[in-house]
Design a protein around this motif. Structure first.
Motif, PDB file in Angstrom:
ATOM      1  N   HIS A 245     -36.499 -48.064   8.699  1.00  0.00           N
ATOM      2  CA  HIS A 245     -35.396 -49.018   8.569  1.00  0.00           C
ATOM      3  C   HIS A 245     -34.040 -48.362   8.280  1.00  0.00           C
ATOM      4  O   HIS A 245     -33.051 -48.652   8.946  1.00  0.00           O
ATOM      5  CB  HIS A 245     -35.737 -50.048   7.490  1.00  0.00           C
ATOM      6  CG  HIS A 245     -34.649 -51.054   7.275  1.00  0.00           C
ATOM      7  ND1 HIS A 245     -34.308 -51.976   8.244  1.00  0.00           N
ATOM      8  CD2 HIS A 245     -33.795 -51.259   6.236  1.00  0.00           C
ATOM      9  CE1 HIS A 245     -33.308 -52.724   7.792  1.00  0.00           C
ATOM     10  NE2 HIS A 245     -32.980 -52.306   6.579  1.00  0.00           N
ATOM     11  N   HIS A 277     -28.122 -47.826   2.282  1.00  0.00           N
ATOM     12  CA  HIS A 277     -27.802 -49.217   1.935  1.00  0.00           C
ATOM     13  C   HIS A 277     -28.895 -49.898   1.106  1.00  0.00           C
ATOM     14  O   HIS A 277     -28.607 -50.746   0.290  1.00  0.00           O
ATOM     15  CB  HIS A 277     -27.503 -50.035   3.203  1.00  0.00           C
ATOM     16  CG  HIS A 277     -28.717 -50.423   3.979  1.00  0.00           C
ATOM     17  ND1 HIS A 277     -29.439 -49.518   4.740  1.00  0.00           N
ATOM     18  CD2 HIS A 277     -29.362 -51.612   4.113  1.00  0.00           C
ATOM     19  CE1 HIS A 277     -30.456 -50.147   5.292  1.00  0.00           C
ATOM     20  NE2 HIS A 277     -30.432 -51.410   4.933  1.00  0.00           N
ATOM     21  N   ASP A 278     -30.147 -49.517   1.304  1.00  0.00           N
ATOM     22  CA  ASP A 278     -31.239 -50.167   0.572  1.00  0.00           C
ATOM     23  C   ASP A 278     -31.745 -49.328  -0.603  1.00  0.00           C
ATOM     24  O   ASP A 278     -32.880 -49.546  -1.071  1.00  0.00           O
ATOM     25  CB  ASP A 278     -32.400 -50.497   1.525  1.00  0.00           C
ATOM     26  CG  ASP A 278     -32.223 -51.857   2.201  1.00  0.00           C
ATOM     27  OD1 ASP A 278     -31.471 -52.701   1.675  1.00  0.00           O
ATOM     28  OD2 ASP A 278     -32.838 -52.078   3.265  1.00  0.00           O
ATOM     29  N   HIS A 330     -24.110 -55.123   2.378  1.00  0.00           N
ATOM     30  CA  HIS A 330     -24.754 -55.525   3.630  1.00  0.00           C
ATOM     31  C   HIS A 330     -25.379 -56.912   3.581  1.00  0.00           C
ATOM     32  O   HIS A 330     -25.718 -57.459   4.617  1.00  0.00           O
ATOM     33  CB  HIS A 330     -25.788 -54.480   4.080  1.00  0.00           C
ATOM     34  CG  HIS A 330     -26.962 -54.327   3.166  1.00  0.00           C
ATOM     35  ND1 HIS A 330     -26.919 -53.586   2.009  1.00  0.00           N
ATOM     36  CD2 HIS A 330     -28.234 -54.808   3.243  1.00  0.00           C
ATOM     37  CE1 HIS A 330     -28.098 -53.619   1.419  1.00  0.00           C
ATOM     38  NE2 HIS A 330     -28.921 -54.354   2.150  1.00  0.00           N
ATOM     39  N   ASP A 357     -27.792 -54.017   9.857  1.00  0.00           N
ATOM     40  CA  ASP A 357     -28.963 -54.306   9.030  1.00  0.00           C
ATOM     41  C   ASP A 357     -29.760 -55.480   9.609  1.00  0.00           C
ATOM     42  O   ASP A 357     -30.987 -55.410   9.737  1.00  0.00           O
ATOM     43  CB  ASP A 357     -28.516 -54.622   7.597  1.00  0.00           C
ATOM     44  CG  ASP A 357     -29.679 -54.863   6.657  1.00  0.00           C
ATOM     45  OD1 ASP A 357     -30.619 -54.047   6.663  1.00  0.00           O
ATOM     46  OD2 ASP A 357     -29.665 -55.867   5.925  1.00  0.00           O
TER      47      ASP A 357
HETATM   48 FE   LIG Z   1     -31.778 -53.239   4.958  1.00  0.00          FE
END
Ligand SMILES: [Fe+2]
Ligand SMILES: [Fe+2]
Ligand SMILES: [Fe+2]
Ligand SMILES: [Fe+2]
Length: 426
Positions: A245, A277-278, A330, A357
């Motif tokens: 991802h 981002h995660d 995001h 995303d």
């Molecule tokens: Fe994500």
């Protein structure tokens, strides 16, 4: 660009990862930093050289990186507590090996990775000098002691009142669990009250900082991108459904940035933001990430915290301000319906990562559905843009390049897609 934004200290990035790793086990406060600190003190007593000490601090700060996907992680981490003997079986060494695999390809972490690989190997009167036919480095045995010391202080009790008991617990395993000379080195350091006060101090980062020297890495450098990619792998590796991802979001965000005519330096920042981002998802237990059906209200509240953690952790790294902003927003939406800041008017880079995303998530398999085709995914993006949720201009860029994005989806479906998607993200 101001000087402070063009150079990032390795130390800050390593510490940022170790903070992220600790999100999953808040009950064990700053476990990774504590382990790094105790390991550094033992290394000092042994008079190791500067490079060895830095490698040991890095290893301590990242030592359980391979355990982030395990639901038994807490049991594993608590295994050193009296009365908490772990029946984790092979897992105990498995997460060391996984940590090694995640970290060793990044050259500056290669030695730390070797130490992490064997950090649960017992000394057993010398038999622990080898494991699985491989020599176990001294640093692994240092981590073995440090990891356990780090976990033993009870919260809320005066640490100085606990010192004698903790020393006795460590001493009791000299020669069996731990190397005798390392227990002696620990004993030497542990005579000082300051050792214990520093162990539980909120100022440990200041204590650890000198071990990294002044080593810096440029924001636009391949080395920083490699590091971000490594972190992306740690984040993604937690669930088989998100295995690519972060790399996918990075690749999509960079392609959108190119199509928007952004300068290469901004495109690179989009790539870093996509990889990271995660980061805050490290606070979400793996059972929730892998849940086959919809989430309960309670679980949803846990998941919704992750972009907040991403922002707080990344924004603590001087030089990564834009990466933090682009990456952490995001889940914000143009109409203010997103979370956690309910922001309207996000920066363009954040809008790009938001679209990347959603696009990546739609095209990837999830526990409750298969990944969607390019056509279907773009149709959903169009609908979201029409509702004023995603930026229509950014969505139009995705639509403009069916070749790149369509191919990207197809490649991802192939079994050996990991390398391809990672290459696309580079
Ligand atoms: Fe994500
Ligand atoms: Fe461990
Ligand atoms: Fe640990
Ligand atoms: Fe997210």
């Amino acid at each position: 660009m101001p000087e402070s934004q063009s150079n990032i200290r390795y130390f800050d990035v390593v510490l940022c990862v170790s903070r992220a790793l600790d999100l999953l086990s808040p009950v064990l406060s700053d476990h990774h930093q504590r382990t790094a600190y105790v390991a550094a003190c033992i290394a000092e007593e042994l008079q190791l050289d500067a490079e060895q000490k830095r490698d040991i601090v890095v290893a301590g700060a990242l030592h359980d990186a391979g355990a982030v996907s395990m639901s038994s992680r807490l049991a594993l981490l608590q295994s050193a507590l009296p009365g908490h003997e772990c029946d984790c079986g092979e897992d105990v060494h498995r997460h060391g090996l996984d940590g090694y695999r995640l970290l060793h390809e990044f050259e500056p972490f290669a030695n730390a990775a070797r130490a992490i690989r064997f950090h649960h190997v017992d000394w057993e009167g010398g038999r622990g000098a080898e494991f699985d036919g491989e020599p176990v480095p001294l640093a692994s045995h240092i981590l073995r002691v440090a990891d356990n010391v780090a976990i033993l202080p009870r919260r809320g009790d005066n640490i100085l009142a606990q010192a004698r008991h903790i020393r006795a617990l460590i001493r009791a395993h000299a020669g069996t669990r731990y190397r005798e000379d390392l227990v002696a080195a620990f004993e030497q350091a542990a005579q000082r009250e300051s050792f214990w006060l520093d162990l539980v101090s909120p100022y440990k980062e200041e204590i650890l900082r000198p071990y990294f020297g002044t080593h810096r890495v440029a924001l636009a450098s391949d080395a920083l991108y490699e590091l971000a990619r490594l972190l992306g792998r740690i984040i993604d590796y937690r669930s088989p459904f998100t295995v690519l991802h972060s790399a996918n979001v990075a690749a999509a965000a960079q392609r959108i940035g190119e199509l928007a005519g952004m300068p290469p330096s901004q495109v690179r920042i989009l790539g870093l933001a996509g990889q990271l981002h995660d980061l805050g998802k490290l606070a979400v237990p793996p059972e929730i990430l892998d849940k086959p059906a919809g989430l309960s209200a309670q679980e949803e509240l846990i998941v919704r915290q992750h972009p907040y953690h991403t922002y707080r952790i990344l924004s603590m790294v001087p030089g990564l301000e834009e990466v933090a902003l682009y990456g952490a927003l995001h889940h914000e939406r143009i109409d203010g319906s997103g979370y956690p800041y309910r922001m309207r008017g996000m920066p363009f880079g954040s809008r790009v990562v938001a679209v990347a995303d959603v696009f990546a998530a739609l095209t990837e398999d999830r526990p409750y559905r298969a990944g969607m085709s390019w056509e279907r995914s773009v149709g959903i993006l169009d609908g979201m843009a029409a509702r004023g949720v995603l930026d229509g201009e950014v969505v139009a860029l995705v639509r403009r390049d069916p070749g790149a994005f369509g191919q990207f989806v197809e490649r991802r479906r192939e079994p050996a897609s990991r390398g391809v998607a990672q290459a696309a993200a580079s």
